[in-house]
Every structure is written in C-alpha cells, then in structure tokens.
Motif scaffolding. Sequence first.
Motif, PDB file in Angstrom:
ATOM      1  N   PRO A 177       2.957  -0.753  -5.564  1.00 24.13           N
ATOM      2  CA  PRO A 177       2.982  -1.083  -6.991  1.00 24.13           C
ATOM      3  C   PRO A 177       4.284  -1.771  -7.413  1.00 24.13           C
ATOM      4  O   PRO A 177       5.373  -1.240  -7.217  1.00 24.13           O
ATOM      5  N   GLY A 178       4.130  -2.978  -7.919  1.00 27.45           N
ATOM      6  CA  GLY A 178       5.275  -3.724  -8.428  1.00 27.45           C
ATOM      7  C   GLY A 178       6.092  -4.455  -7.388  1.00 27.45           C
ATOM      8  O   GLY A 178       7.038  -5.170  -7.736  1.00 27.45           O
ATOM      9  N   MET A 218      -2.226   4.508 -15.680  1.00 28.81           N
ATOM     10  CA  MET A 218      -3.029   3.319 -15.360  1.00 28.81           C
ATOM     11  C   MET A 218      -3.893   3.600 -14.131  1.00 28.81           C
ATOM     12  O   MET A 218      -3.446   4.205 -13.172  1.00 28.81           O
ATOM     13  N   SER A 272      -0.543  -4.392  -8.753  1.00 32.23           N
ATOM     14  CA  SER A 272      -0.553  -4.232 -10.215  1.00 32.23           C
ATOM     15  C   SER A 272      -0.673  -2.776 -10.651  1.00 32.23           C
ATOM     16  O   SER A 272      -0.714  -2.502 -11.853  1.00 32.23           O
ATOM     17  N   ASP A 323       0.132   1.538 -10.732  1.00 37.13           N
ATOM     18  CA  ASP A 323       1.255   2.455 -10.900  1.00 37.13           C
ATOM     19  C   ASP A 323       1.436   3.246  -9.610  1.00 37.13           C
ATOM     20  O   ASP A 323       0.479   3.415  -8.834  1.00 37.13           O
ATOM     21  N   SER A 324       2.619   3.762  -9.398  1.00 38.82           N
ATOM     22  CA  SER A 324       2.871   4.542  -8.181  1.00 38.82           C
ATOM     23  C   SER A 324       1.988   5.780  -8.116  1.00 38.82           C
ATOM     24  O   SER A 324       1.679   6.282  -7.037  1.00 38.82           O
ATOM     25  N   SER A 325       1.517   6.263  -9.258  1.00 37.97           N
ATOM     26  CA  SER A 325       0.666   7.459  -9.299  1.00 37.97           C
ATOM     27  C   SER A 325      -0.778   7.166  -8.928  1.00 37.97           C
ATOM     28  O   SER A 325      -1.594   8.075  -8.838  1.00 37.97           O
ATOM     29  N   ASP A 326      -1.110   5.892  -8.720  1.00 36.16           N
ATOM     30  CA  ASP A 326      -2.505   5.524  -8.412  1.00 36.16           C
ATOM     31  C   ASP A 326      -2.870   5.726  -6.944  1.00 36.16           C
ATOM     32  O   ASP A 326      -4.030   5.567  -6.573  1.00 36.16           O
TER      33      ASP A 326
END
Length: 330
Positions: free
Chosen positions: A85-86, A1, A26, A28-31
């Motif tokens: 994220p989250g 995402m 909103s 992802d941790s990879s963003d």
Amino acid sequence: MVLNIDSSRALRTHDQLAHLADAVLSADSSDESRSIEWKSQYANLLAPEAGFAIGRAVLGMANRPIAAAQSHFEGVGYVLVGVEPGHLHGQIVPDSATVANSIGRYAGNSWPLWDTRTVGLRGQQILVVTVEPPRPGDRIALLQKSFQPARGPEVTEGTIFVRQSGFTDRAKRHDIEQLQERLLAGAATQAEATRGLDRDRQLRSLVAEMVHAIHHWASVMETLVIMTARETWGQQSLMDWTTTAPASTSGDAMQLAKLNMSKIRLETKDSQLLELVTRAEQAIEAMSLGDALRSGPSAPEAREIAYGHIRNVKEAFDNIASAARTVFAD
C-alpha cells in the motif's frame, strides 16, 4: 478502506493479476487479509531469505480453513512481491524456473499447488504467486527445508504455518485440529463418493437384470400367442403349457422384474427413473392376452392386441434402461 477489487471470483489472467497489484498499491496497510499477502522487495529473489519468506506465505495460504478461504477469490490465495500500500518498489524477477525452485525448496513443488507469474505495473515488474484453494482431504502443508535466519532460532523442517487475517503465523493447537478435520473430511467425502458409486453400480445391475428378465418373459409370451393360432388350441392346451419349463421361467422372470422395481424404488430418488418404474408397473397391470387364450384358434385381431400389450411392457422396461444409462453414467 476496502481493497478495491471484485473478490467474488478467482483472478487468473495477466490483466486480472495486474489489476490486483494496482489495488494493493491503492489499499491501506490494514487491507492485508487471509487471501492476500504482500512483500516490499528483495535484493535477490533467489536468496534463501526470499525463498523462505515467500514459501512460508504459500504454506500459510494452503493451510487456511476452507470456509475462510472460500469467502474471497473462490479460495485462491495471492502473494505479491514488489508492491505494498502506497509503495511501488518493483521486483527484479530472474528466470521463472529458478524462482520456482527457490520457493519450492521451502514450500514444496508438488504440494501444495502454487504458481508464479510476473506482471507489469506502471513500468515495474511485480511477482505474483497464486496458491490454489484448500479442499477437504488436503494434506497439511509443511515446511520442506529448515531455515536459519540471521537472528533467532532455526525454523525446523516440518513446521506448520497458517495464514491468519493480515499475518502468517506458526500453527496453534486449534489450527492443527482444524487441519486434521480437513484431512478427515476428505476421507469421509471419499467414503461417501465410494458408497455412491457402489450404489450406482448396484442399481445399474438391477436394471440390467430386470430388463433381461422382461425380454425373456416377452419372448415366451409372444411364443404363447403364436401357439394360440393352432387349430388344436384349447383350454387343455393352456393348462398343459403352464406346466412347461418356458411357462415356469417366464413367471420367474416377471417376479424378478417386479422385485427389482421395488429395490430401485428404495435405492434411488431420481424422479425420472421413478416415474418410468411407475409406468412399467402400470403396463404390467394393464397387460392382458385377452381373447388370444380362449379355446379354438385365436383371431388375428386378438393376437395383435396381445402382441401390443407385450410390446408395451417391453418398451416400458427399455425406457427404464435408457434412462438408467444417463442417470448412472460413469
């Protein structure tokens, strides 16, 4: 995402920064990228651990490669505290001045350029630190104060951090080489700018000298035309005049004007200025005192034609001066 926000422009306003915080929530941790770093929450934002961690992130953003930074948010970097994220943790943010001092102990207060903002998100406060884009000539951003973590070795003053894709790390050799090149690029840019300013000053001087010469030439030529109205005017009068000081200086003035026009052609590519130089050359070529120089007193009509040619030349050079004031404005 992919982070759901437009990254083609810098985010500056309260609403834009709140939107950024919401996009992080909103995501992802990879963003996490070279432009955005997030941190969950600190029990005490003024504690050395918090000041060091945020300051380290600021320094890393400031030391990013210029091209990498410019690919998102016009080069501006963002550090968000209280959201990830989250998870919306929120962050208790004391007085902004004390927060800035806490971070500034490690990141510096005058360089790099950064600022803190507090934004609201779903009833929680979020701290957003904006870091200005790196530019050619920027100094390397260094850790301003040593920090001793609870575990591990001391992080010494002068340490260099660089923001990588998704994490901030100590600079490696190639990172430092890039930062040195950035500093030198600024020197090269400044040198080129200085050369440009010197060139503009020289061109302004050439134009001013040239226009002054043409005005002198025109004044002498107008006097000559007036002299042709005398009853005693003849070929011998013209020959005698050519040996006078005014005749000599007018010739020198015209030669100077032509020489300066040639120099201007070599020194500038400005199409407007070059077009006006061409028109001035054409006005000189078309210039003729015609019947006004013939023997006997000249006719008023002949003198008026001669005056017209002189005015055309003078106006052509005045147009160059007017354009030059715009082209080479300080």
